[in-house]
Motif scaffolding. Structure first.
Motif, mmCIF file in Angstrom:
data_model
loop_
_atom_site.group_PDB
_atom_site.id
_atom_site.type_symbol
_atom_site.label_atom_id
_atom_site.label_comp_id
_atom_site.label_asym_id
_atom_site.label_seq_id
_atom_site.Cartn_x
_atom_site.Cartn_y
_atom_site.Cartn_z
ATOM 1 N N UNK A 158 1.017 -6.078 -5.181
ATOM 2 C CA UNK A 158 1.055 -4.701 -5.885
ATOM 3 C C UNK A 158 1.598 -2.931 -5.934
ATOM 4 N N UNK A 159 1.718 -3.354 -3.541
ATOM 5 C CA UNK A 159 2.350 -1.848 -3.280
ATOM 6 C C UNK A 159 3.687 -2.289 -4.220
ATOM 7 N N UNK A 160 4.192 -3.120 -4.450
ATOM 8 C CA UNK A 160 5.934 -3.201 -4.926
ATOM 9 C C UNK A 160 5.574 -3.018 -6.494
ATOM 10 N N UNK A 161 5.026 -3.477 -6.656
ATOM 11 C CA UNK A 161 4.806 -3.276 -8.605
ATOM 12 C C UNK A 161 4.226 -1.580 -9.230
ATOM 13 N N UNK A 162 3.176 -1.079 -8.183
ATOM 14 C CA UNK A 162 2.858 -0.848 -9.166
ATOM 15 C C UNK A 162 2.923 0.829 -8.286
ATOM 16 N N UNK A 163 4.114 1.256 -7.386
ATOM 17 C CA UNK A 163 4.276 2.262 -6.564
ATOM 18 C C UNK A 163 5.072 3.296 -7.065
ATOM 19 N N UNK A 201 8.768 5.694 -4.829
ATOM 20 C CA UNK A 201 9.314 4.499 -5.238
ATOM 21 C C UNK A 201 9.569 3.551 -3.954
ATOM 22 N N UNK A 202 9.466 1.694 -5.331
ATOM 23 C CA UNK A 202 10.199 0.837 -4.351
ATOM 24 C C UNK A 202 11.425 0.761 -3.276
ATOM 25 N N UNK A 203 12.111 1.281 -4.571
ATOM 26 C CA UNK A 203 13.268 1.852 -4.143
ATOM 27 C C UNK A 203 14.336 2.248 -5.201
ATOM 28 N N UNK A 204 15.566 3.099 -4.954
ATOM 29 C CA UNK A 204 16.232 3.635 -6.393
ATOM 30 C C UNK A 204 16.312 3.242 -7.566
ATOM 31 N N UNK A 205 17.646 2.033 -7.640
ATOM 32 C CA UNK A 205 17.329 0.981 -8.516
ATOM 33 C C UNK A 205 17.584 -0.127 -8.308
ATOM 34 N N UNK A 206 17.189 -0.986 -9.563
ATOM 35 C CA UNK A 206 18.069 -2.642 -9.243
ATOM 36 C C UNK A 206 19.314 -2.981 -10.032
ATOM 37 N N UNK A 207 20.259 -3.167 -9.656
ATOM 38 C CA UNK A 207 20.867 -3.746 -10.599
ATOM 39 C C UNK A 207 21.105 -5.680 -10.827
ATOM 40 N N UNK A 208 21.194 -5.921 -11.702
ATOM 41 C CA UNK A 208 21.108 -7.903 -12.033
ATOM 42 C C UNK A 208 21.458 -7.838 -13.132
ATOM 43 N N UNK A 209 22.712 -9.103 -12.552
ATOM 44 C CA UNK A 209 23.463 -9.915 -13.489
ATOM 45 C C UNK A 209 22.968 -11.713 -13.140
ATOM 46 N N UNK A 243 9.218 -2.281 2.130
ATOM 47 C CA UNK A 243 8.234 -2.723 0.473
ATOM 48 C C UNK A 243 8.568 -3.584 0.097
ATOM 49 N N UNK A 244 10.548 -4.052 -0.511
ATOM 50 C CA UNK A 244 11.285 -4.811 -1.199
ATOM 51 C C UNK A 244 11.352 -5.784 -0.191
ATOM 52 N N UNK A 245 11.149 -5.707 1.125
ATOM 53 C CA UNK A 245 11.180 -7.170 1.858
ATOM 54 C C UNK A 245 9.449 -7.621 2.385
#
Length: 265
Positions: free
Chosen positions: A119-124, A129-137, A54-56
């Motif tokens: 949409x499939x990712x943004x509105x999961x 859910x599309x992921x557990x969590x995002x870490x962003x820097x 889904x993320x890819x």
């Protein structure tokens, strides 16, 4: 009269020299330094293959095309070479400036095509859910490598390295070592094909810096790091007391990555 003319000429000559010197200094001051890029590094924690797909698919079909339309030239998407458990997905997004970063964020919100294709990712749904969590820097490029350098398009391994420091002053000193100290130049001379260096402005485990280097394979990885450790210039600068690793670095994290088949890096 002759003396008066001589004094006048001398004053005019002196004024001309002073003006020329002032113009030269002004011209030097006005030389523009290369603009420094900014980088967003996202790390997706995933629990299964479905989330990874889904993320890819989101980056392949929606995010990368949209980011390219908005002036982002190269988006990198990677997975771990040797994951511990299920792999994480690493995404590297370069921006021309902090304003570019802000503009892209706003424009994505108003991009109907991007929203439809992602949409499939943004509105999961919460149950899937599309992921557990995002870490962003958010990172700022170093002055001695102000822009990302994309390596040749052939199979290769990427190494993402993070250096944590015990204090802000130690972190700044390590950045100085890479820049003015000449450490970046060693990497380039030895053939590491570095992709970027960045100071983490916002993110976890600060103060830290992050950089990415590349290798043809694991044999080349071992060979290049061995050559780095024995390089005379590296030995010279690392022997300077104020540049000692024990003073500047408290922890090193290293992750070996492979690019997705649609990655632009």
């Amino acid at each position: 009269m002759k003396r008066r003319s001589f004094v006048k000429a001398s004053l005019l000559t002196g004024a001309a020299v002073t003006a020329t010197s002032a113009l030269s200094i002004a011209a030097t001051d006005n030389i523009k330094k290369p603009a420094l890029e900014f980088y967003e590094l996202r790390v997706y924690s995933l629990s299964n293959d479905k989330q990874q797909k889904l993320v890819e698919d989101y980056y392949r079909k929606a995010a990368i095309p949209a980011l390219n339309r908005m002036g982002v030239k190269h988006v990198g998407v990677f997975t771990e070479l040797k994951p511990a458990g299920h792999t994480k997905v690493y995404v590297m997004v370069p921006y021309n400036s902090i304003d570019h970063f802000d503009d892209v964020s706003k424009n994505l919100e108003n991009d109907a095509r991007y929203k439809a294709e992602g949409s499939a990712y943004l509105n999961s749904p919460p149950a899937e859910p599309a992921y557990i969590r995002i870490e962003s820097s958010l990172l700022k490029a170093f002055t001695h490598m102000p822009a990302m350098e994309v390596p040749p398009d052939r199979p290769r391994i990427f190494e993402l390295r993070q250096y944590q420091s015990a204090s802000e002053s130690a972190g700044k000193k390590k950045i100085e070592m890479f820049n003015e100290g000449g450490e970046i130049d060693i990497f380039k001379r030895l053939g590491f094909k570095p992709v970027f260096w960045g100071e983490t402005l916002i993110g976890s485990s600060r103060p830290n810096l992050t950089y990415m280097v590349t290798f043809d394979d694991m044999e080349a990885h071992a060979k290049l790091w061995k050559s780095f450790g024995s390089d005379p210039k590296w030995k010279e600068i690392s022997s300077i007391p104020e540049y000692a690793n024990a003073v500047l670095i408290s922890k090193i994290n290293s992750t070996l990555l492979v690019p997705a088949d649609f990655s632009q890096i």
